[in-house]
Design a protein around this motif. Structure first.
Motif, PDB file in Angstrom:
ATOM      1  N   PRO A 158      23.023 -14.209  -7.017  1.00 15.55           N
ATOM      2  CA  PRO A 158      23.806 -13.168  -7.717  1.00 15.55           C
ATOM      3  C   PRO A 158      23.047 -11.899  -8.054  1.00 15.55           C
ATOM      4  CG  PRO A 158      24.185 -15.330  -8.691  1.00 15.55           C
ATOM      5  CD  PRO A 158      23.108 -15.506  -7.671  1.00 15.55           C
ATOM      6  N   ASP A 159      21.760 -12.008  -8.365  1.00 17.28           N
ATOM      7  CA  ASP A 159      21.014 -10.801  -8.731  1.00 17.28           C
ATOM      8  C   ASP A 159      20.633  -9.958  -7.515  1.00 17.28           C
ATOM      9  OD1 ASP A 159      19.354 -12.827  -7.858  1.00 17.28           O
ATOM     10  OD2 ASP A 159      17.632 -12.090  -8.999  1.00 17.28           O
ATOM     11  N   ALA A 160      20.679 -10.551  -6.314  1.00 16.79           N
ATOM     12  CA  ALA A 160      20.286  -9.805  -5.111  1.00 16.79           C
ATOM     13  C   ALA A 160      21.466  -9.144  -4.416  1.00 16.79           C
ATOM     14  CB  ALA A 160      19.578 -10.739  -4.136  1.00 16.79           C
ATOM     15  N   GLY A 161      22.665  -9.666  -4.566  1.00 20.12           N
ATOM     16  CA  GLY A 161      23.830  -9.085  -3.911  1.00 20.12           C
ATOM     17  C   GLY A 161      23.941  -9.528  -2.465  1.00 20.12           C
ATOM     18  N   ALA A 162      24.934  -8.993  -1.773  1.00 21.10           N
ATOM     19  CA  ALA A 162      25.190  -9.365  -0.385  1.00 21.10           C
ATOM     20  C   ALA A 162      24.424  -8.451   0.565  1.00 21.10           C
ATOM     21  CB  ALA A 162      26.677  -9.289  -0.091  1.00 21.10           C
ATOM     22  N   VAL A 163      24.212  -8.951   1.768  1.00 21.49           N
ATOM     23  CA  VAL A 163      23.580  -8.167   2.823  1.00 21.49           C
ATOM     24  C   VAL A 163      24.580  -8.073   3.962  1.00 21.49           C
ATOM     25  CG1 VAL A 163      21.711  -8.078   4.506  1.00 21.49           C
ATOM     26  CG2 VAL A 163      21.266  -8.936   2.205  1.00 21.49           C
ATOM     27  N   LEU A 164      24.825  -6.865   4.429  1.00 21.90           N
ATOM     28  CA  LEU A 164      25.708  -6.633   5.566  1.00 21.90           C
ATOM     29  C   LEU A 164      24.836  -6.283   6.758  1.00 21.90           C
ATOM     30  CD1 LEU A 164      28.477  -6.077   6.919  1.00 21.90           C
ATOM     31  CD2 LEU A 164      28.302  -3.741   6.036  1.00 21.90           C
ATOM     32  N   THR A 165      24.959  -7.065   7.836  1.00 19.09           N
ATOM     33  CA  THR A 165      24.197  -6.822   9.058  1.00 19.09           C
ATOM     34  C   THR A 165      25.176  -6.481  10.164  1.00 19.09           C
ATOM     35  OG1 THR A 165      22.574  -8.455   8.333  1.00 19.09           O
ATOM     36  CG2 THR A 165      22.481  -7.769  10.635  1.00 19.09           C
ATOM     37  N   LEU A 166      24.957  -5.362  10.863  1.00 18.21           N
ATOM     38  CA  LEU A 166      25.821  -4.918  11.955  1.00 18.21           C
ATOM     39  C   LEU A 166      25.001  -4.797  13.238  1.00 18.21           C
ATOM     40  CD1 LEU A 166      26.450  -2.740   9.317  1.00 18.21           C
ATOM     41  CD2 LEU A 166      28.476  -2.614  10.688  1.00 18.21           C
ATOM     42  N   TRP A 167      25.613  -5.158  14.363  1.00 14.38           N
ATOM     43  CA  TRP A 167      24.958  -5.043  15.664  1.00 14.38           C
ATOM     44  C   TRP A 167      26.014  -4.757  16.716  1.00 14.38           C
ATOM     45  CZ3 TRP A 167      25.739  -9.417  12.866  1.00 14.38           C
ATOM     46  CH2 TRP A 167      26.562 -10.386  13.424  1.00 14.38           C
ATOM     47  N   PRO A 168      25.651  -4.159  17.848  1.00 14.62           N
ATOM     48  CA  PRO A 168      26.620  -3.892  18.917  1.00 14.62           C
ATOM     49  C   PRO A 168      27.093  -5.192  19.561  1.00 14.62           C
ATOM     50  CG  PRO A 168      24.657  -2.556  19.211  1.00 14.62           C
ATOM     51  CD  PRO A 168      24.358  -3.541  18.133  1.00 14.62           C
ATOM     52  N   TYR A 169      28.310  -5.188  20.031  1.00 16.55           N
ATOM     53  CA  TYR A 169      28.886  -6.353  20.696  1.00 16.55           C
ATOM     54  C   TYR A 169      28.213  -6.575  22.048  1.00 16.55           C
ATOM     55  CZ  TYR A 169      32.326  -9.424  22.831  1.00 16.55           C
ATOM     56  OH  TYR A 169      32.930 -10.464  23.454  1.00 16.55           O
ATOM     57  N   ARG A 170      27.855  -7.800  22.338  1.00 18.57           N
ATOM     58  CA  ARG A 170      27.225  -8.154  23.614  1.00 18.57           C
ATOM     59  C   ARG A 170      28.223  -8.980  24.421  1.00 18.57           C
ATOM     60  NH1 ARG A 170      24.357  -4.864  24.614  1.00 18.57           N
ATOM     61  NH2 ARG A 170      23.534  -6.092  26.295  1.00 18.57           N
ATOM     62  N   SER A 171      28.848  -8.390  25.419  1.00 19.01           N
ATOM     63  CA  SER A 171      29.866  -9.080  26.202  1.00 19.01           C
ATOM     64  C   SER A 171      29.295  -9.866  27.369  1.00 19.01           C
ATOM     65  CB  SER A 171      30.894  -8.080  26.726  1.00 19.01           C
ATOM     66  OG  SER A 171      30.270  -7.136  27.561  1.00 19.01           O
ATOM     67  N   LEU A 172      28.068  -9.574  27.770  1.00 21.72           N
ATOM     68  CA  LEU A 172      27.460 -10.251  28.913  1.00 21.72           C
ATOM     69  C   LEU A 172      26.193 -10.973  28.461  1.00 21.72           C
ATOM     70  CD1 LEU A 172      27.579 -10.661  32.023  1.00 21.72           C
ATOM     71  CD2 LEU A 172      26.091  -8.676  32.224  1.00 21.72           C
ATOM     72  N   PRO A 173      26.244 -12.310  28.366  1.00 21.60           N
ATOM     73  CA  PRO A 173      25.037 -13.035  27.971  1.00 21.60           C
ATOM     74  C   PRO A 173      23.994 -12.990  29.094  1.00 21.60           C
ATOM     75  CG  PRO A 173      26.785 -14.578  28.521  1.00 21.60           C
ATOM     76  CD  PRO A 173      27.381 -13.192  28.572  1.00 21.60           C
ATOM     77  N   HIS A 174      22.778 -13.410  28.786  1.00 23.66           N
ATOM     78  CA  HIS A 174      21.689 -13.350  29.775  1.00 23.66           C
ATOM     79  C   HIS A 174      21.983 -14.208  31.005  1.00 23.66           C
ATOM     80  CE1 HIS A 174      18.980 -10.812  27.546  1.00 23.66           C
ATOM     81  NE2 HIS A 174      19.255 -11.504  26.457  1.00 23.66           N
ATOM     82  N   LEU A 192      22.047  -2.628  33.700  1.00 26.18           N
ATOM     83  CA  LEU A 192      22.306  -3.731  32.776  1.00 26.18           C
ATOM     84  C   LEU A 192      21.141  -3.932  31.815  1.00 26.18           C
ATOM     85  CD1 LEU A 192      24.049  -6.319  35.127  1.00 26.18           C
ATOM     86  CD2 LEU A 192      25.096  -4.951  33.324  1.00 26.18           C
ATOM     87  N   ARG A 193      19.912  -3.793  32.293  1.00 21.89           N
ATOM     88  CA  ARG A 193      18.743  -3.902  31.407  1.00 21.89           C
ATOM     89  C   ARG A 193      18.748  -2.792  30.353  1.00 21.89           C
ATOM     90  NH1 ARG A 193      16.922  -8.529  30.438  1.00 21.89           N
ATOM     91  NH2 ARG A 193      16.654  -9.701  32.336  1.00 21.89           N
ATOM     92  N   ARG A 194      19.129  -1.602  30.768  1.00 30.78           N
ATOM     93  CA  ARG A 194      19.217  -0.480  29.811  1.00 30.78           C
ATOM     94  C   ARG A 194      20.270  -0.771  28.757  1.00 30.78           C
ATOM     95  NH1 ARG A 194      18.544   5.394  29.732  1.00 30.78           N
ATOM     96  NH2 ARG A 194      19.196   5.876  27.627  1.00 30.78           N
ATOM     97  N   SER A 195      21.378  -1.355  29.180  1.00 30.00           N
ATOM     98  CA  SER A 195      22.432  -1.733  28.246  1.00 30.00           C
ATOM     99  C   SER A 195      21.924  -2.771  27.241  1.00 30.00           C
ATOM    100  CB  SER A 195      23.634  -2.286  29.005  1.00 30.00           C
ATOM    101  OG  SER A 195      24.606  -2.771  28.115  1.00 30.00           O
ATOM    102  N   TYR A 196      21.133  -3.729  27.707  1.00 29.60           N
ATOM    103  CA  TYR A 196      20.558  -4.724  26.798  1.00 29.60           C
ATOM    104  C   TYR A 196      19.610  -4.076  25.801  1.00 29.60           C
ATOM    105  CZ  TYR A 196      22.382  -8.917  29.005  1.00 29.60           C
ATOM    106  OH  TYR A 196      23.210  -9.903  29.463  1.00 29.60           O
ATOM    107  N   ARG A 197      18.792  -3.128  26.260  1.00 28.99           N
ATOM    108  CA  ARG A 197      17.878  -2.441  25.338  1.00 28.99           C
ATOM    109  C   ARG A 197      18.657  -1.646  24.301  1.00 28.99           C
ATOM    110  NH1 ARG A 197      14.967  -1.215  29.884  1.00 28.99           N
ATOM    111  NH2 ARG A 197      15.694   0.918  29.862  1.00 28.99           N
ATOM    112  N   ASP A 198      19.718  -0.952  24.725  1.00 28.62           N
ATOM    113  CA  ASP A 198      20.523  -0.184  23.785  1.00 28.62           C
ATOM    114  C   ASP A 198      21.244  -1.092  22.799  1.00 28.62           C
ATOM    115  OD1 ASP A 198      19.691   2.098  25.002  1.00 28.62           O
ATOM    116  OD2 ASP A 198      21.548   2.449  26.120  1.00 28.62           O
TER     117      ASP A 198
END
Length: 161
Positions: free
Chosen positions: A10-26, A71-77
């Protein structure tokens, strides 16, 4: 959804983590490259044993190499990450881009305000956080529906303070 609320003590609060959607797994990446290579070499089979193979092969391999690079550039981004944390009354947003130094923004949670801009931003339904004399974007890489849902959750979180 490509964002997640983590409840802390309760004293720390919530953490919101956002990341881009990855539609193509490795694993899918390997399949796409393999299928592309097989399909792109089909026109070469009748030409095996002729000099024309050596004229066409570099262009076909360049096409596969271009797909690999893209595709590699997309993964880095896709390594972009945003974290919204609360420590006491201080709300902190840290944006870690794929390339470049992380950027941070801090504000007292009681002065923080989330705004949804239907148009006029770089993307429709653009979300900004303002406070401490600055306005910053959040979740730009999310889809429209995800930004709408995030705005509702973020507004509720800020309202509860």
């Amino acid at each position: 959804m490509p964002y997640h609320w983590t409840e802390n003590p309760p004293d720390a609060g919530a953490v919101l983590t956002l990341w881009p959607y990855r539609s193509l797994p490795h694993k899918g990446f390997a399949v796409v490259i393999l299928v592309t290579f097989v399909v792109i070499t089909i026109p070469l089979y009748p030409l095996l044993g002729t000099a024309l193979v050596w004229g066409m092969l570099p262009f076909m391999l360049a096409g596969v190499a271009g797909l690999w690079w893209g595709l590699r550039r997309s993964y880095r981004d896709g390594t972009t990450l945003e974290e919204l944390t609360r420590a006491g009354d201080i709300l902190t947003l840290i944006h870690t881009p794929a390339r470049g130094a992380p950027q941070s923004w801090e504000c007292n949670i009681y002065w923080a305000k989330a705004e949804l801009h239907d148009n006029g931003g770089p993307v429709p339904f653009y979300i900004t956080l303002s406070g401490n004399g600055r306005t910053v974007e959040i979740g730009r890489f999310l889809s429209e529906d995800e930004r709408k849902a995030l705005f509702a959750e973020l507004s509720d979180y800020l309202r509860k303070g």
